[in-house]
Design an enzyme around this catalytic site. Structure first.
Site, PDB file in Angstrom:
ATOM      1  N   SER A   1       0.836  -1.213   0.000  1.00 14.90           N
ATOM      2  CA  SER A   1       0.000   0.000   0.000  1.00 14.90           C
ATOM      3  C   SER A   1       0.866   1.255   0.000  1.00 14.90           C
ATOM      4  CB  SER A   1      -0.886   0.045   1.247  1.00 14.90           C
ATOM      5  OG  SER A   1      -1.662  -1.109   1.329  1.00 14.90           O
TER       6      SER A   1
ATOM      7  N   ASP B   1       2.395  -8.468  10.691  1.00 16.75           N
ATOM      8  CA  ASP B   1       3.549  -9.340  10.437  1.00 16.75           C
ATOM      9  C   ASP B   1       4.899  -8.764  10.881  1.00 16.75           C
ATOM     10  OD1 ASP B   1       1.698 -11.015   9.306  1.00 16.75           O
ATOM     11  OD2 ASP B   1       2.255 -10.615   7.243  1.00 16.75           O
TER      12      ASP B   1
ATOM     13  N   GLU C   1       2.901 -19.410   8.009  1.00 11.12           N
ATOM     14  CA  GLU C   1       2.228 -19.890   6.787  1.00 11.12           C
ATOM     15  C   GLU C   1       3.153 -19.847   5.573  1.00 11.12           C
ATOM     16  OE1 GLU C   1      -1.092 -17.396   5.684  1.00 11.12           O
ATOM     17  OE2 GLU C   1      -0.064 -15.628   6.416  1.00 11.12           O
TER      18      GLU C   1
ATOM     19  N   HIS D   1      -7.584 -15.722  11.359  1.00 12.79           N
ATOM     20  CA  HIS D   1      -7.806 -14.280  11.543  1.00 12.79           C
ATOM     21  C   HIS D   1      -8.078 -13.848  12.979  1.00 12.79           C
ATOM     22  CE1 HIS D   1      -7.800 -14.702   7.249  1.00 12.79           C
ATOM     23  NE2 HIS D   1      -7.645 -13.403   7.144  1.00 12.79           N
TER      24      HIS D   1
ATOM     25  N   ARG E   1      -5.565 -11.309  13.756  1.00 12.23           N
ATOM     26  CA  ARG E   1      -5.625  -9.950  13.209  1.00 12.23           C
ATOM     27  C   ARG E   1      -6.765  -9.135  13.797  1.00 12.23           C
ATOM     28  NH1 ARG E   1      -4.950 -10.052   6.846  1.00 12.23           N
ATOM     29  NH2 ARG E   1      -6.988  -9.088   6.805  1.00 12.23           N
TER      30      ARG E   1
HETATM   31  O1  F6P Z   1      -1.595  -8.821   7.208  1.00  9.66           O
HETATM   32  C1  F6P Z   1      -0.731  -9.716   6.534  1.00  9.66           C
HETATM   33  C2  F6P Z   1      -1.313 -11.053   6.604  1.00  9.66           C
HETATM   34  O2  F6P Z   1      -1.610 -11.246   7.939  1.00  9.66           O
HETATM   35  C3  F6P Z   1      -0.480 -12.229   6.106  1.00  9.66           C
HETATM   36  O3  F6P Z   1       0.397 -12.777   7.026  1.00  9.66           O
HETATM   37  C4  F6P Z   1      -1.534 -13.190   5.649  1.00  9.66           C
HETATM   38  O4  F6P Z   1      -1.080 -14.076   4.701  1.00  9.66           O
HETATM   39  C5  F6P Z   1      -2.545 -12.282   5.080  1.00  9.66           C
HETATM   40  O5  F6P Z   1      -2.490 -11.104   5.849  1.00  9.66           O
HETATM   41  C6  F6P Z   1      -3.923 -12.832   4.989  1.00  9.66           C
HETATM   42  O6  F6P Z   1      -4.787 -11.794   4.671  1.00  9.66           O
HETATM   43  P1  F6P Z   1      -6.172 -11.908   3.934  1.00  9.66           P
HETATM   44  O7  F6P Z   1      -6.891 -13.031   4.549  1.00  9.66           O
HETATM   45  O8  F6P Z   1      -6.803 -10.581   4.209  1.00  9.66           O
HETATM   46  O9  F6P Z   1      -5.870 -12.104   2.491  1.00  9.66           O
END
Ligand code: F6P
Length: 370
Positions: free
Chosen positions: A107, A152, A250, A288, A291
């Site tokens: 971004s 990350d 991952e 998720h 996050r």
């Molecule tokens: O924010 C980065 C990240 O957490 C990566 O580690 C992960 O692969 C990705 O986002 C997954 O994001 P999305 O599900 O939004 O594509």
């Protein structure tokens, strides 16, 4: 009066709301108008209601909210010049002359490109009759400042990205939960965490929870990784450990570039053939939950301090200033050239020194097991 807009872009991260709140309030405090661009670059391309003037009270209570309240998107249109042309037009029609973007390196690279292209975008808008020379007059330079929002911790040049400590705290909490049940049943768990290109979360979670073994993208494993892992796990079991935790990012892979999957790690731990570990093994993909949720205090503070600094950077910028991003280095909030950090990130993600890795993890030459 200067009009400063803030937006969030790419994957969300805890602490983005702290950034938006700080930018809006600092901008107002400094006598500017504050705007939010909703839905990331999509908002710039679509314009209209997605670019909204903000008041002091509009961001009340945002510190304790997870995600990003102004939305985010991965906008394909902005990757193409026609999309950026409309974005430029929308900004000028709203009178916005500075943009603060909180997002990942992709971004922020897009933002730098937008700024570099800005004069030619304006020329084109005048040439095709969409804007007049008078309209573009006050907007000769686009002022952009980046803030790194990513769970990350994957940008070089800053000690922490906004959101990484919240995700790490969440992972540790989840591993603690798993450990309780793992220990009860004397089981092994393979836990997959996020980190497509960067193993910071996996590595730090491994250190913080005393995991048995960790796989990260920066240290591609030898072809004999299976023997390595089995030996470590076996030794820990011999020392009396009732649970086995393997954390895999991952993006983990071997030296041939082949992805190392949780399934093959599980198969190895569960192998019942002669000499196999024969552990009752489960896989947990955290996904998720890492996050979402609210930000830990560190990310709220980081977002706030960096948001304030971003507004200062906007107000002090000259046309000659390189696009900066706001970093934290040894607990100090600093401005740094954005594109240099992006280039360094690519370089550094190649490999970490194997010995340092082992030492940090305490995996090979130690005689302890949790
Ligand atoms: O924010 C980065 C990240 O957490 C990566 O580690 C992960 O692969 C990705 O986002 C997954 O994001 P999305 O599900 O939004 O594509």
């Amino acid at each position: 009066k200067k009009k400063i807009a803030v937006m969030t872009s790419g994957g969300d991260s805890p602490g983005m709301n702290a950034v938006v709140r700080a930018v809006v309030r600092m901008a107002i405090h400094m006598g500017c108008d504050a705007y939010c661009v909703y839905e990331g670059y999509e908002g710039l391309v679509q314009g209209g209601d997605l670019i909204k003037k903000m008041q002091w009270n509009d961001v009340r209570g945002w510190l304790s909210e997870g995600g990003t309240l102004i939305g985010t998107a991965r906008c394909m249109a902005f990757y193409e010049r026609p999309g950026r042309l409309v974005a430029a037009k929308n900004m000028i029609l709203h009178g916005i002359d500075a943009l603060i973007i909180c997002g990942g390196d992709g971004s922020l690279t897009g933002a730098d490109k937008f700024r570099a292209e800005w004069p030619s975008l304006l020329e084109e808008l005048v040439a095709n009759g969409q804007l007049t020379k008078e309209q573009i007059g006050p907007y000769q330079h686009l002022n952009i400042v980046g803030l790194v929002g990513s769970i990350d911790n994957d940008l070089s040049g800053t000690d922490a990205t906004i959101g990484c400590y919240s995700a790490l705290a969440r992972i540790c909490e989840m591993v603690d939960y798993i450990e309780a049940t793992a220990s009860s049943h004397s089981r092994a768990f393979v836990i997959e965490v996020m980190g497509r290109h960067c193993g910071w979360l996996a590595l730090m979670a491994g250190v913080a929870t005393g995991a048995d073994f960790v796989f990260i993208p920066e240290r591609p494993r030898d072809r004999d990784w299976k023997a390595d892992m089995s030996n470590v796990v076996r030794r820990h079991r011999e020392l009396g450990k009732r649970k086995t935790i393997v954390i895999v990012a991952e993006g983990a892979r071997d030296k041939d570039g082949t992805k190392i999957t949780p399934e093959e790690i599980k198969d190895l731990l569960a192998d019942k053939s002669e000499g196999g570990l024969a552990l009752d093994t489960r896989i947990t993909t955290l996904g998720h939950v890492q996050r979402g949720g609210t930000a830990v205090s560190y990310d709220r503070t980081l977002g706030t301090l960096q948001g304030v600094e971003a507004v200062r950077a906007v107000l002090e910028a000259t046309p000659e200033t390189e696009t900066p991003f706001i970093a934290i280095n040894e607990n100090k909030i600093v401005r740094k050239p954005l594109m240099k950090a992006v280039a360094e990130t690519k370089e550094l993600s190649k490999a970490v020194d194997a010995k340092d890795f082992e030492k940090a993890m305490g995996l090979r030459d130690t005689e302890f097991a949790d």
